[in-house]
Design an enzyme around this catalytic site. Structure first.
Site, PDB file in Angstrom:
ATOM      1  N   HIS A  21      -1.362  -1.356  -4.129  1.00 13.04           N
ATOM      2  CA  HIS A  21      -2.642  -1.110  -3.447  1.00 13.04           C
ATOM      3  C   HIS A  21      -2.757   0.389  -3.184  1.00 13.04           C
ATOM      4  O   HIS A  21      -1.889   0.988  -2.541  1.00 13.04           O
ATOM      5  CB  HIS A  21      -2.651  -1.901  -2.136  1.00 13.04           C
ATOM      6  CG  HIS A  21      -3.892  -1.773  -1.318  1.00 13.04           C
ATOM      7  ND1 HIS A  21      -4.989  -2.597  -1.477  1.00 13.04           N
ATOM      8  CD2 HIS A  21      -4.218  -0.931  -0.303  1.00 13.04           C
ATOM      9  CE1 HIS A  21      -5.930  -2.271  -0.597  1.00 13.04           C
ATOM     10  NE2 HIS A  21      -5.494  -1.252   0.130  1.00 13.04           N
ATOM     11  N   MET A  54     -12.258   3.783   0.075  1.00 11.53           N
ATOM     12  CA  MET A  54     -12.859   3.997   1.395  1.00 11.53           C
ATOM     13  C   MET A  54     -13.613   5.315   1.315  1.00 11.53           C
ATOM     14  O   MET A  54     -13.203   6.341   1.885  1.00 11.53           O
ATOM     15  CB  MET A  54     -11.763   4.001   2.476  1.00 11.53           C
ATOM     16  CG  MET A  54     -11.253   2.601   2.793  1.00 11.53           C
ATOM     17  SD  MET A  54      -9.652   2.612   3.603  1.00 11.53           S
ATOM     18  CE  MET A  54      -8.599   2.760   2.163  1.00 11.53           C
ATOM     19  N   MET A  99     -11.070  -6.479   6.111  1.00  7.14           N
ATOM     20  CA  MET A  99     -10.204  -5.525   6.812  1.00  7.14           C
ATOM     21  C   MET A  99      -9.761  -6.138   8.138  1.00  7.14           C
ATOM     22  O   MET A  99     -10.590  -6.646   8.901  1.00  7.14           O
ATOM     23  CB  MET A  99     -10.937  -4.208   7.076  1.00  7.14           C
ATOM     24  CG  MET A  99     -11.258  -3.380   5.848  1.00  7.14           C
ATOM     25  SD  MET A  99      -9.818  -2.937   4.838  1.00  7.14           S
ATOM     26  CE  MET A  99      -8.831  -1.985   5.993  1.00  7.14           C
ATOM     27  N   HIS A 143      -8.498   0.585  -3.535  1.00  7.14           N
ATOM     28  CA  HIS A 143      -9.325   0.345  -2.348  1.00  7.14           C
ATOM     29  C   HIS A 143     -10.068   1.634  -2.024  1.00  7.14           C
ATOM     30  O   HIS A 143      -9.478   2.587  -1.512  1.00  7.14           O
ATOM     31  CB  HIS A 143      -8.414  -0.104  -1.188  1.00  7.14           C
ATOM     32  CG  HIS A 143      -9.153  -0.342   0.096  1.00  7.14           C
ATOM     33  ND1 HIS A 143      -8.499  -0.506   1.300  1.00  7.14           N
ATOM     34  CD2 HIS A 143     -10.480  -0.456   0.376  1.00  7.14           C
ATOM     35  CE1 HIS A 143      -9.394  -0.702   2.261  1.00  7.14           C
ATOM     36  NE2 HIS A 143     -10.601  -0.671   1.734  1.00  7.14           N
ATOM     37  N   ASP A 171      -5.012   3.407  -1.637  1.00  4.49           N
ATOM     38  CA  ASP A 171      -6.090   3.710  -0.691  1.00  4.49           C
ATOM     39  C   ASP A 171      -6.695   5.071  -0.990  1.00  4.49           C
ATOM     40  O   ASP A 171      -6.052   6.102  -0.800  1.00  4.49           O
ATOM     41  CB  ASP A 171      -5.541   3.679   0.740  1.00  4.49           C
ATOM     42  CG  ASP A 171      -5.134   2.282   1.160  1.00  4.49           C
ATOM     43  OD1 ASP A 171      -6.009   1.399   1.154  1.00  4.49           O
ATOM     44  OD2 ASP A 171      -3.938   2.064   1.467  1.00  4.49           O
ATOM     45  N   SER A 190       0.853  -1.190   0.000  1.00  2.00           N
ATOM     46  CA  SER A 190       0.000   0.000   0.000  1.00  2.00           C
ATOM     47  C   SER A 190       0.886   1.236   0.000  1.00  2.00           C
ATOM     48  O   SER A 190       1.788   1.364   0.837  1.00  2.00           O
ATOM     49  CB  SER A 190      -0.872   0.008   1.250  1.00  2.00           C
ATOM     50  OG  SER A 190      -1.343   1.322   1.489  1.00  2.00           O
ATOM     51  N   MET A 215      -9.412   7.698   0.112  1.00  4.48           N
ATOM     52  CA  MET A 215     -10.228   8.029   1.298  1.00  4.48           C
ATOM     53  C   MET A 215     -10.832   9.418   1.127  1.00  4.48           C
ATOM     54  O   MET A 215     -10.173  10.319   0.610  1.00  4.48           O
ATOM     55  CB  MET A 215      -9.354   8.017   2.555  1.00  4.48           C
ATOM     56  CG  MET A 215      -8.585   6.729   2.765  1.00  4.48           C
ATOM     57  SD  MET A 215      -7.746   6.763   4.366  1.00  4.48           S
ATOM     58  CE  MET A 215      -6.724   5.285   4.235  1.00  4.48           C
ATOM     59  N   ASP A 229      -6.147  -6.722   4.814  1.00  6.52           N
ATOM     60  CA  ASP A 229      -5.549  -5.382   4.747  1.00  6.52           C
ATOM     61  C   ASP A 229      -5.564  -4.786   6.153  1.00  6.52           C
ATOM     62  O   ASP A 229      -6.631  -4.609   6.748  1.00  6.52           O
ATOM     63  CB  ASP A 229      -6.382  -4.522   3.779  1.00  6.52           C
ATOM     64  CG  ASP A 229      -5.854  -3.103   3.646  1.00  6.52           C
ATOM     65  OD1 ASP A 229      -4.767  -2.800   4.176  1.00  6.52           O
ATOM     66  OD2 ASP A 229      -6.541  -2.296   2.989  1.00  6.52           O
TER      67      ASP A 229
HETATM   68  C1  DX5 Z   1      -5.940   1.288   5.997  1.00  2.00           C
HETATM   69  C2  DX5 Z   1      -5.609   0.997   4.557  1.00  2.00           C
HETATM   70  C3  DX5 Z   1      -4.448   0.098   4.408  1.00  2.00           C
HETATM   71  C4  DX5 Z   1      -3.147   0.627   4.987  1.00  2.00           C
HETATM   72  C5  DX5 Z   1      -2.471  -0.548   5.589  1.00  2.00           C
HETATM   73  O1  DX5 Z   1      -7.232   1.742   6.105  1.00  2.00           O
HETATM   74  O2  DX5 Z   1      -6.706   0.404   3.893  1.00  2.00           O
HETATM   75  O3  DX5 Z   1      -4.274  -0.302   3.054  1.00  2.00           O
HETATM   76  O4  DX5 Z   1      -2.303   1.235   4.066  1.00  2.00           O
HETATM   77  O5  DX5 Z   1      -1.340  -0.124   6.261  1.00  2.00           O
HETATM   78  P1  DX5 Z   1      -0.545  -1.084   7.244  1.00  2.00           P
HETATM   79  O6  DX5 Z   1      -0.074  -2.258   6.424  1.00  2.00           O
HETATM   80  O7  DX5 Z   1       0.561  -0.243   7.755  1.00  2.00           O
HETATM   81  O8  DX5 Z   1      -1.504  -1.520   8.317  1.00  2.00           O
HETATM   82 ZN    ZN Z   2      -6.298  -0.492   1.918  1.00  2.00          ZN
END
Ligand code: DX5
Ligand code: ZN
Length: 217
Positions: free
Chosen positions: A32, A67, A136, A65, A34, A9, A36, A174
């Protein structure tokens, strides 16, 4: 079962140097990303314009991903950019089956994510509409949180359901995936592993990816 895949990620990467940060993970199976919106989760990252530039900057498959609220509107726009996989949250989608079908019709892998407290049972009958299920293993929103062991039984139940369907749906985890935790998640049945801080805080990201892959095998 699919052989283990590592999806670093970029949430924990240096956002001022994303192109070079991508080149650190070229041995990964996908990147990956993210997305948000500060509504579905209490954090804000990047959106379509940055994902479009990332797409042009890497040959790695893009694992998006989302969110965000209203994925029914937004997810198809990520598919349109050519992202190989788009994950929406079950808690945010108005019509998850319609959305999954729309993503597939666009030539993208359709994927759905469940927050830690969301049960898998209401969604089992729609597993066949998905190419990947994301469980998750932390509350979504931030990198660097601790892996929630309480999700392990849900991973096992999901593995069983995926196997009953013929085993073609990828099972992704994740959050908090590291050399300490990846074996537990793999033993429970996950086959696709997101790792943010475990890869990006390592001096040698390629070595971290190789080690995670080895531990998951
Ligand atoms: C958190 C994200 C993850 C995040 C994971 O909400 O969806 O993808 O980057 O980070 P680590 O591996 O550090 O928990
Ligand atoms: Zn993620």
């Amino acid at each position: 079962m699919i052989s283990p895949r590592i999806h670093p990620s970029i949430l924990n990467a240096d956002f001022a140097n994303l192109a070079s940060e991508l080149s650190r993970i070229d041995s990964a199976d996908a990147v990956h990303v993210d997305v948000m919106d500060n509504h579905f989760v209490p954090n804000l990252t990047i959106g379509l314009p940055v994902v479009k530039s990332l797409r042009a900057a890497t040959g790695l498959p893009m694992d998006i991903h989302l969110m965000i609220e209203d994925p029914d509107t937004w997810a198809p726009q990520y598919a349109e950019l050519g992202c190989e996989s788009v994950t929406f949250h079950a808690e945010a989608a108005q019509a998850p089956i319609r959305l999954a079908r729309e993503l597939r019709s666009q030539g993208t892998r359709s994927a759905m994510a469940l927050k830690p407290a969301t049960g898998i049972e209401p969604y089992l009958d729609m597993l066949g509409e998905l190419d990947m299920l994301l469980l998750m293993t932390v509350e979504p929103g931030f990198g660097g949180q601790s892996f929630l062991d309480l999700i392990l039984p849900k991973i096992r139940r999901a593995r069983q359901a995926v196997d009953d369907l013929g085993g073609t749906v990828a099972l992704q985890v994740d959050g908090g995936i590291s050399t300490e935790t990846i074996q537990r998640a793999a033993e429970a049945g996950a086959d696709t592993f997101v790792a943010g801080s475990a890869v990006y805080s390592a001096e040698d990201a390629a070595a971290a990816i190789a080690q995670l892959r080895r531990l998951a095998s």
